[in-house]
Structure formats: C-alpha cells, structure tokens
Design an enzyme around this catalytic site. Structure first.
Site, mmCIF file in Angstrom:
data_model
loop_
_atom_site.group_PDB
_atom_site.id
_atom_site.type_symbol
_atom_site.label_atom_id
_atom_site.label_comp_id
_atom_site.label_asym_id
_atom_site.label_seq_id
_atom_site.Cartn_x
_atom_site.Cartn_y
_atom_site.Cartn_z
ATOM 1 N N SER A 151 3.755 -1.892 10.212
ATOM 2 C CA SER A 151 5.217 -1.944 10.395
ATOM 3 C C SER A 151 5.823 -3.294 10.029
ATOM 4 C CB SER A 151 5.596 -1.538 11.828
ATOM 5 O OG SER A 151 5.202 -0.202 12.087
ATOM 6 N N LYS B 201 0.099 4.299 -0.255
ATOM 7 C CA LYS B 201 -0.509 5.509 0.323
ATOM 8 C C LYS B 201 -0.272 6.684 -0.637
ATOM 9 C CE LYS B 201 -0.060 3.297 4.750
ATOM 10 N NZ LYS B 201 0.059 3.380 6.190
ATOM 11 N N GLU C 198 -6.632 4.788 7.815
ATOM 12 C CA GLU C 198 -6.423 6.220 7.520
ATOM 13 C C GLU C 198 -7.672 6.820 6.879
ATOM 14 O OE1 GLU C 198 -2.723 5.643 5.441
ATOM 15 O OE2 GLU C 198 -1.807 5.104 7.358
ATOM 16 N N GLU D 192 -5.068 -4.674 10.603
ATOM 17 C CA GLU D 192 -4.069 -3.621 10.768
ATOM 18 C C GLU D 192 -4.330 -2.891 12.078
ATOM 19 O OE1 GLU D 192 -2.179 -2.513 6.721
ATOM 20 O OE2 GLU D 192 -3.805 -1.146 7.130
ATOM 21 N N HIS E 280 -9.353 1.290 4.867
ATOM 22 C CA HIS E 280 -8.078 1.480 5.572
ATOM 23 C C HIS E 280 -8.291 2.412 6.764
ATOM 24 C CE1 HIS E 280 -3.971 2.664 6.433
ATOM 25 N NE2 HIS E 280 -3.623 1.541 5.845
ATOM 26 N N GLY F 213 2.852 2.577 10.732
ATOM 27 C CA GLY F 213 3.801 3.677 10.571
ATOM 28 C C GLY F 213 4.508 4.068 11.853
ATOM 29 N N ASN G 203 0.862 -1.182 0.000
ATOM 30 C CA ASN G 203 0.000 0.000 0.000
ATOM 31 C C ASN G 203 0.898 1.231 0.000
ATOM 32 O OD1 ASN G 203 -1.800 2.048 0.426
ATOM 33 N ND2 ASN G 203 -2.354 1.448 2.518
HETATM 34 P P1 13P Z 1 3.298 0.626 7.586
HETATM 35 O O1 13P Z 1 3.815 -0.681 7.020
HETATM 36 O O2 13P Z 1 4.018 1.816 7.045
HETATM 37 O O3 13P Z 1 3.221 0.582 9.078
HETATM 38 O O4 13P Z 1 1.789 0.778 7.046
HETATM 39 C C1 13P Z 1 0.907 -0.280 7.199
HETATM 40 C C2 13P Z 1 -0.326 0.031 6.437
HETATM 41 O O5 13P Z 1 -1.086 0.898 6.811
HETATM 42 C C3 13P Z 1 -0.567 -0.728 5.203
HETATM 43 O O6 13P Z 1 -1.849 -0.488 4.723
#
Ligand code: 13P
Length: 240
Positions: A200, A13, A97, A164, A95, A170, A11
């Site tokens: 992560s 982002k 976010e 997640e 997601h 992150g 992903n």
């Molecule tokens: P990170 O791997 O940067 O922690 O992000 C995970 C994520 O949100 C994947 O959708």
C-alpha cells in the site's frame, strides 16, 4: 534518508496486456521521475512491449517470476535465459501472492534466485509476515526463516530484498514508518543488501516511508498502474 540511491519498482501483477503496456511506457518515458532507479514489472506477455517502449531510457523492465531450470517440461513456466533474450533486466521472486496461491516455498524461492543470478538477472526477492504471524509475535522468526533460506544463494550483486508485510498488500493498511524501519533493520542484520518496502505505498505515504534509514526504495503494486501516481512516488523517494 536512505544512503543508497532509491529504487522504485512497479509490480503490475496481472494487469496490462501489451497494448496498455505500450501506452503506459511511452507516457512514463515523458514523466519526471526524479533522481531514482526505476523498474517496471509487467506480466510475461507484456515484457517485450515494455522493453521496446523503454529502449534508450534508464527505466528497467523485470518479470514477476522466473523458473529455476534452464529449460524442460515445466508447463507454464519461463526460464531465465528466455527473459535475457527479451532484454529483461531482472525478476521478482517469492512474492507473497506466489507463496500464498501458487505453492511457492522458501526452497523454490532459493532455487529461482540462484538460476536468475546465474543467468545475470537482477532479483527482487520478497519476504514478509502474515497478519496472523505478526499477531502471534512471530514476525522476526518468519523473516529470519525466509531470509536465511536466501542466504546460501545471495551472491550480493544484483540482489535486492523487498519487505512486504502480507497484511499491508492491497489493503490500504500501510505499515507505519516505525514498523517498516524495525523490520528492515532486522532483515539487514541478516543480509545487507538494498531493501525495498512494499504494501500500500501511495504518493501520500511514500516520502515518510522512504525517509527511514533502512528503507532503500519501494515495491509498488496498485499505485504503480497509473503513470501519475507512480511518478509521484518516484518523486517523493527522490526528495526523501
Ligand atoms: P499494493 O501496493 O497494491 O499494496 O501491492 C504491494 C505489492 O504486493 C507489490 O509487490
């Protein structure tokens, strides 16, 4: 190890415009990714470039979201049929976010999943608790609520869940393999589809996470932006 063939999804982002996407995907074509299914999820504007650069390979391209309507006055949104027209294989939905910053709810997540499935897109639907919810002992209640919202639209084929934990995204704070396994087993008791772990995931922790019996792959954020580390995660999953 997980019985299913591992799926590793990157992903991206809000990273990589079309130019960077092209060079990344050309490098990914040449990388040794092992025996896993691989998906990259670039921003909307880079999807066409990714589809073109990965044509003829087994690496799939998915979007990071999709709207529920076939078309209409929905400024800034993208319909499933538009993604299909580009040759896109699927979409991430729900997601954290999107839920945290863009008002996504269990209800809108379900609507997006239904529309994506109806259009023939694969779906990676995300669930996960916040740190406050985990500390309050609400993890299972939150996961149950989020998964139960998906149940009525889960047609089984082409649907993948991603666990997640929001506190692990992150932050460099990965869930321990035990925490991931416990959450995955709980989610699977509600809906038995492949379940990816996200939060992560890095080359050095991928093997132990992917080695858990109910972890079927990974949804990788930061570490998917670099070909070498993304390939290393695919390799780790391949051997776990
Ligand atoms: P990170 O791997 O940067 O922690 O992000 C995970 C994520 O949100 C994947 O959708």
């Amino acid at each position: 190890m997980a019985a299913r063939r591992p799926l590793i999804a990157g992903n991206w982002k809000m990273f990589k415009g079309p130019g960077e996407t092209g060079s990344f995907c050309r490098a990914l074509r040449d990388a040794d990714l092992g025996d896993v299914d691989v998906v990259v999820c670039p921003p909307y504007v880079s999807l066409a470039e990714a589809v073109q650069a990965l044509a003829g390979t087994d690496i799939a391209v998915a979007a990071q979201n999709v709207h529920w309507a076939a078309d209409g006055a929905f400024t800034g949104e993208i319909a499933a049929s538009m993604l299909r027209e580009l040759g896109v294989y699927g979409a991430i939905v729900g997601h954290s976010e999107r839920r945290q910053f863009f008002g996504e709810t269990d209800e809108t997540v379900a609507k997006r999943i239904a529309a994506a499935e109806a259009a023939g897109l694969h779906v990676i639907a995300c669930v996960g608790e916040t740190e406050a919810e985990r500390e309050a002992g609400e993890t299972e209640a939150v996961l149950r609520r989020q998964v139960e919202a998906i149940l009525p639209v889960a047609d089984g084929e082409g649907l993948v869940l991603a666990y997640e934990p929001v506190w692990a995204i992150g932050t460099g704070k990965t869930a321990t393999p035990e925490i991931a396994q416990e959450a995955h087993a709980f989610i699977r008791s509600l809906l038995d589809v492949p379940i990816l772990y996200g939060g992560s995931v890095k080359p050095d922790n991928a093997a132990v996470l992917m080695g858990q019996p109910d972890v079927d792959g990974a949804l990788v954020g930061g570490a998917s932006l670099d070909v070498e580390s993304f390939a290393a995660i695919c390799q780790a999953a391949s051997h776990s």
